[in-house]
Design a protein around this motif. Structure first.
Motif, PDB file in Angstrom:
ATOM      1  N   HIS A  10      86.023  91.386 -26.473  1.00 23.17           N
ATOM      2  CA  HIS A  10      86.602  90.365 -27.345  1.00 23.17           C
ATOM      3  C   HIS A  10      87.496  91.077 -28.352  1.00 23.17           C
ATOM      4  N   VAL A  11      88.720  90.611 -28.448  1.00 19.59           N
ATOM      5  CA  VAL A  11      89.698  91.218 -29.336  1.00 19.59           C
ATOM      6  C   VAL A  11      89.855  90.330 -30.568  1.00 19.59           C
ATOM      7  N   VAL A  12      89.692  90.920 -31.734  1.00 12.43           N
ATOM      8  CA  VAL A  12      89.932  90.217 -32.999  1.00 12.43           C
ATOM      9  C   VAL A  12      91.199  90.806 -33.613  1.00 12.43           C
ATOM     10  N   GLY A  13      92.208  89.973 -33.772  1.00 11.75           N
ATOM     11  CA  GLY A  13      93.465  90.463 -34.316  1.00 11.75           C
ATOM     12  C   GLY A  13      94.420  89.334 -34.595  1.00 11.75           C
ATOM     13  N   ASP A  14      95.560  89.666 -35.120  1.00 16.12           N
ATOM     14  CA  ASP A  14      96.597  88.671 -35.387  1.00 16.12           C
ATOM     15  C   ASP A  14      97.350  88.376 -34.095  1.00 16.12           C
ATOM     16  N   GLN A  15      97.557  87.087 -33.814  1.00 18.68           N
ATOM     17  CA  GLN A  15      98.210  86.685 -32.577  1.00 18.68           C
ATOM     18  C   GLN A  15      99.574  87.342 -32.412  1.00 18.68           C
ATOM     19  N   TRP A  16     100.345  87.381 -33.490  1.00 20.26           N
ATOM     20  CA  TRP A  16     101.725  87.863 -33.403  1.00 20.26           C
ATOM     21  C   TRP A  16     101.852  89.248 -34.023  1.00 20.26           C
ATOM     22  N   GLU A  17     100.997  90.144 -33.585  1.00 17.14           N
ATOM     23  CA  GLU A  17     101.041  91.525 -34.052  1.00 17.14           C
ATOM     24  C   GLU A  17     101.166  92.436 -32.835  1.00 17.14           C
ATOM     25  N   ALA A  18     102.032  93.446 -32.926  1.00 17.04           N
ATOM     26  CA  ALA A  18     102.403  94.238 -31.759  1.00 17.04           C
ATOM     27  C   ALA A  18     101.200  94.881 -31.074  1.00 17.04           C
ATOM     28  N   ARG A  19     100.302  95.491 -31.840  1.00 19.07           N
ATOM     29  CA  ARG A  19      99.178  96.193 -31.216  1.00 19.07           C
ATOM     30  C   ARG A  19      98.216  95.212 -30.548  1.00 19.07           C
ATOM     31  N   MET A  35      82.381  87.943 -35.707  1.00 19.62           N
ATOM     32  CA  MET A  35      82.346  89.177 -34.924  1.00 19.62           C
ATOM     33  C   MET A  35      82.661  90.394 -35.792  1.00 19.62           C
ATOM     34  N   LEU A  36      83.571  90.236 -36.722  1.00 18.44           N
ATOM     35  CA  LEU A  36      83.854  91.346 -37.635  1.00 18.44           C
ATOM     36  C   LEU A  36      82.632  91.667 -38.489  1.00 18.44           C
ATOM     37  N   ARG A  37      81.975  90.635 -38.977  1.00 20.32           N
ATOM     38  CA  ARG A  37      80.800  90.826 -39.828  1.00 20.32           C
ATOM     39  C   ARG A  37      79.673  91.497 -39.044  1.00 20.32           C
ATOM     40  N   GLU A  38      79.445  91.055 -37.816  1.00 19.20           N
ATOM     41  CA  GLU A  38      78.358  91.606 -37.004  1.00 19.20           C
ATOM     42  C   GLU A  38      78.575  93.072 -36.667  1.00 19.20           C
ATOM     43  N   HIS A  39      79.824  93.527 -36.679  1.00 14.69           N
ATOM     44  CA  HIS A  39      80.122  94.913 -36.306  1.00 14.69           C
ATOM     45  C   HIS A  39      80.592  95.735 -37.493  1.00 14.69           C
ATOM     46  N   GLY A  40      80.283  95.237 -38.697  1.00 22.68           N
ATOM     47  CA  GLY A  40      80.523  96.023 -39.897  1.00 22.68           C
ATOM     48  C   GLY A  40      81.990  96.262 -40.221  1.00 22.68           C
ATOM     49  N   GLN A  41      82.864  95.335 -39.842  1.00 19.19           N
ATOM     50  CA  GLN A  41      84.290  95.483 -40.107  1.00 19.19           C
ATOM     51  C   GLN A  41      84.728  94.473 -41.174  1.00 19.19           C
ATOM     52  N   ASP A  42      85.612  94.926 -42.051  1.00 18.51           N
ATOM     53  CA  ASP A  42      86.084  94.027 -43.105  1.00 18.51           C
ATOM     54  C   ASP A  42      87.421  93.366 -42.760  1.00 18.51           C
ATOM     55  N   GLY A  43      87.997  93.681 -41.622  1.00 21.31           N
ATOM     56  CA  GLY A  43      89.239  93.051 -41.213  1.00 21.31           C
ATOM     57  C   GLY A  43      90.489  93.675 -41.803  1.00 21.31           C
ATOM     58  N   VAL A  54      88.380  95.791 -31.149  1.00 19.32           N
ATOM     59  CA  VAL A  54      87.951  95.447 -29.793  1.00 19.32           C
ATOM     60  C   VAL A  54      86.442  95.583 -29.712  1.00 19.32           C
ATOM     61  N   VAL A  55      85.788  94.478 -29.363  1.00 15.60           N
ATOM     62  CA  VAL A  55      84.325  94.435 -29.316  1.00 15.60           C
ATOM     63  C   VAL A  55      83.877  94.351 -27.855  1.00 15.60           C
ATOM     64  N   PRO A  56      83.173  95.361 -27.329  1.00 13.78           N
ATOM     65  CA  PRO A  56      82.663  95.295 -25.951  1.00 13.78           C
ATOM     66  C   PRO A  56      81.623  94.193 -25.815  1.00 13.78           C
ATOM     67  N   GLY A  57      81.555  93.602 -24.630  1.00  7.72           N
ATOM     68  CA  GLY A  57      80.596  92.526 -24.402  1.00  7.72           C
ATOM     69  C   GLY A  57      79.177  93.011 -24.203  1.00  7.72           C
ATOM     70  N   ALA A  58      78.995  94.279 -23.840  1.00 10.38           N
ATOM     71  CA  ALA A  58      77.651  94.806 -23.605  1.00 10.38           C
ATOM     72  C   ALA A  58      76.875  94.854 -24.917  1.00 10.38           C
ATOM     73  N   PRO A  59      75.635  94.358 -24.944  1.00  7.55           N
ATOM     74  CA  PRO A  59      74.836  94.377 -26.163  1.00  7.55           C
ATOM     75  C   PRO A  59      74.658  95.797 -26.708  1.00  7.55           C
ATOM     76  N   GLY A  60      74.773  95.934 -28.021  1.00  4.47           N
ATOM     77  CA  GLY A  60      74.568  97.219 -28.658  1.00  4.47           C
ATOM     78  C   GLY A  60      75.770  98.140 -28.651  1.00  4.47           C
ATOM     79  N   SER A  61      76.873  97.725 -28.016  1.00  2.42           N
ATOM     80  CA  SER A  61      78.068  98.570 -27.969  1.00  2.42           C
ATOM     81  C   SER A  61      78.817  98.496 -29.295  1.00  2.42           C
ATOM     82  N   ALA A  62      79.390  99.614 -29.676  1.00  7.17           N
ATOM     83  CA  ALA A  62      80.113  99.676 -30.938  1.00  7.17           C
ATOM     84  C   ALA A  62      81.525  99.153 -30.782  1.00  7.17           C
ATOM     85  N   ALA A  63      82.002  98.493 -31.815  1.00 10.60           N
ATOM     86  CA  ALA A  63      83.381  98.027 -31.834  1.00 10.60           C
ATOM     87  C   ALA A  63      84.319  99.212 -32.052  1.00 10.60           C
TER      88      ALA A  63
END
Length: 556
Positions: free
Chosen positions: A144-153, A181-189, A195-204
């Motif tokens: 699962h990708v968390v990001g801005d829709q209109w951002e190059a990366r 998803m950001l909160r669950e993986h310790g990211q402040d955005g 990029v969050v892997p779907g496998a349980p316990g995987s690090a973002a």
């Protein structure tokens, strides 16, 4: 739902029964006696919001031909795949299926009779259902990708995941799902995309580069060996074809690519004229099949790692890849080309934010209901326009020249002419673009009159010209003024090899100015820009390598 419309009661009943026996656990199967009844059912299902995944029609349904019924069904269920029943032995050029496939009115066909069923019924139906499933939101997300829709990366990551056929989800950081998803993986955005892997316990992973993304996908990014028989730089059709033939013939083979498999062809939504795929095949599917085939023959792939240099030492060739290197008895340069830039500063600033070079597949859904532009007159541009027209409100193809026919296949021009959403503007170029954080409008100029016009634009997909990826070669091999690698007879002057050629024999067809180094595909001077040609030269180079390695001066 799978819907069958056929005016022959016996054939309709048998077909529905066979489909229900194989697919009934996952799909409702319904049979209707006429096209009118079929359209009535499809209309009710559309009103109820029911998904229809496949519509099958007999060739001569009541009141209209089967192809006409399937074309009409598209307006009610645009995502549904459509198949026409074709009588065996009816292989005439004027058959309705020929024109329907050409115009994109059907997605496939089924032979009647369809025995043996495993080959002629269940297999093609399964393929059509797979194609339909790929247009739907995935039931499982590998990432699962968390990001801005209109951002190059963010765009680059979505494009990479799409090219290798990995199911993934995407959400913006200010959406409920994105925040969670950001909160669950310790990211402040603050640093995106994540990029969050779907496998349980995987690090973002935050802002992964291509090599990191390849590693997350389980693809190899490091060298398994320091020496090989053949080092192939590039994993597009030419490089992968060379890898398949080299590895299958017992040569120790290493394939190096700066990105993921596929090259430019990997971004094509549908290649209709590639031999052996009558329904066509996507660039993604073709590339993934070829990469798997090379791997199964024993080739080692090193992905997400650009080649940075090439030198020759004691008749052996050393390919530099960052701090690593691999020593090869022969080298195949198959690194392909990049799309040529528009050269408009305002649009370059919006790259990835509405301006895309290739990669129409990754952004097609994002431009649903919008006005988009495709710049280019080749097959890639035409395929992108057809693909985008499934979602966008309007698609305008911008062509600098006077016609498409000089550079686009006739079948593709015919398809484009039949799609109301697509407009072709000849003698037209983009000279400017504007937008706040993302593209909002472009300025066009008529090259004949000089008149300019500003029009709304949600996205521009650029597919013009080519720039060979050969800077890393330096002076190791001769290149032409544009950077393409010169090979074979082009290294001769009056039938005599150029001064830098060290051997008595002349260079072979695909051989560069350095013996034992060959160039194939689009990167070669004078090449024909077609997938089949790239595959042909890639396989041909392996035979030339065998000849080279049999010579007395070749490395053992």
């Amino acid at each position: 739902m799978i819907l069958v419309a056929h005016d022959d009661e016996e054939r309709r009943s048998v077909l529905a029964s066979r489909l229900n026996r194989r697919f009934g656990a996952d799909y409702d199967v319904r049979a209707e006696p006429s096209s009118a009844a079929g359209l009535s059912v499809l209309s009710r299902l559309a009103e109820d919001g029911r998904d229809v995944c496949l519509v099958i029609a007999g060739q001569h349904a009541e009141h209209t031909d089967g192809a006409g019924f399937l074309a009409a069904s598209h307006g009610l269920h645009p995502a549904a795949k459509r198949a026409l029943l074709v009588g065996r032995g009816e292989w005439r050029s004027g058959h309705p299926a020929v024109r329907a496939m050409l115009l994109g009115q059907i997605d496939g066909y089924l032979f009647d009779p369809w025995q043996p069923e495993e080959r002629w019924l269940y297999l093609p139906v399964s393929e059509l259902l797979v194609d339909w499933a790929q247009t739907q939101a995935p039931l499982f997300e590998a990432f699962h990708v968390v990001g801005d829709q209109w951002e190059a990366r963010s765009h680059e990551i979505r494009d990479a995941l799409g090219r290798v056929g990995v199911p993934f989800g995407f959400s913006s950081p200010d959406s409920e799902q994105g925040r969670r998803m950001l909160r669950e993986h310790g990211q402040d955005g603050e640093r995106l995309p994540v990029v969050v892997p779907g496998a349980p316990g995987s690090a973002a992973v935050v802002q992964p580069d291509v090599a990191e993304l390849a590693s997350m996908l389980g693809l190899p990014t490091g060298f398994a060996t320091e020496a090989c028989d053949v080092a192939i730089v590039g994993a597009g059709p030419a490089g992968l074809a060379a890898a398949v033939y080299a590895a299958s013939e017992g040569l120790r083979t290493v394939v190096i690519d700066m990105s993921l498999p596929g090259g430019q062809a990997g971004t094509s939504s549908l290649i209709r004229n590639y031999l052996g795929f009558p329904r066509g095949i996507s660039g993604e599917n073709l590339a993934n099949r070829a990469a798997e085939q090379a791997w199964l023959f024993g080739a080692d792939l090193v992905l997400g790692r650009p080649a940075t240099g090439l030198r020759t030492e004691a008749a052996r060739h050393v390919v530099q890849v960052g701090d690593d290197e691999v020593v090869a008895r022969a080298v195949i340069i198959a690194c392909g080309v990049d799309w040529r830039r528009l050269g408009v500063p305002a649009l370059e600033e919006l790259r990835g934010a509405g301006v895309f070079y290739g990669a129409a597949g990754a952004e097609a859904v994002a431009v649903a209901g919008e006005d988009v532009f495709v710049v280019g007159a080749g097959n890639s541009a035409g395929q992108a326009a057809v693909h985008l027209a499934r979602w966008a409100s309007t698609v305008t193809i911008l062509v600098r020249g006077p016609a498409l026919a000089a550079s686009m296949s006739d079948y593709l021009i015919t398809v484009i002419e039949q799609i109301p959403a697509i407009t072709v503007r000849l003698h037209t170029e983009i000279i400017d673009g504007r937008g706040d954080e993302r593209l909002e409008e472009v300025e066009l100029r008529d090259r004949r009159s000089g008149a300019t016009e500003v029009v709304p634009a949600a996205a521009v997909f650029v597919m013009i010209g080519a720039q060979p990826r050969t800077d890393w070669l330096g002076d190791t091999v001769r290149r032409d003024e544009q950077g393409y690698v010169v090979t074979g007879h082009d290294l001769l002057a009056g039938g005599v090899p150029l001064p830098e050629w060290p051997l008595v024999r002349p260079p072979w067809l695909l051989e560069t100015s350095t013996p034992g180094v060959f160039a194939v595909g689009d990167v070669r001077h004078g090449s024909i820009k077609r997938v089949a040609t790239a595959v042909g030269t890639g396989s041909m180079a392996v035979q030339l390598i065998h000849q080279y390695l049999s010579e007395p001066h070749a490395p053992a």
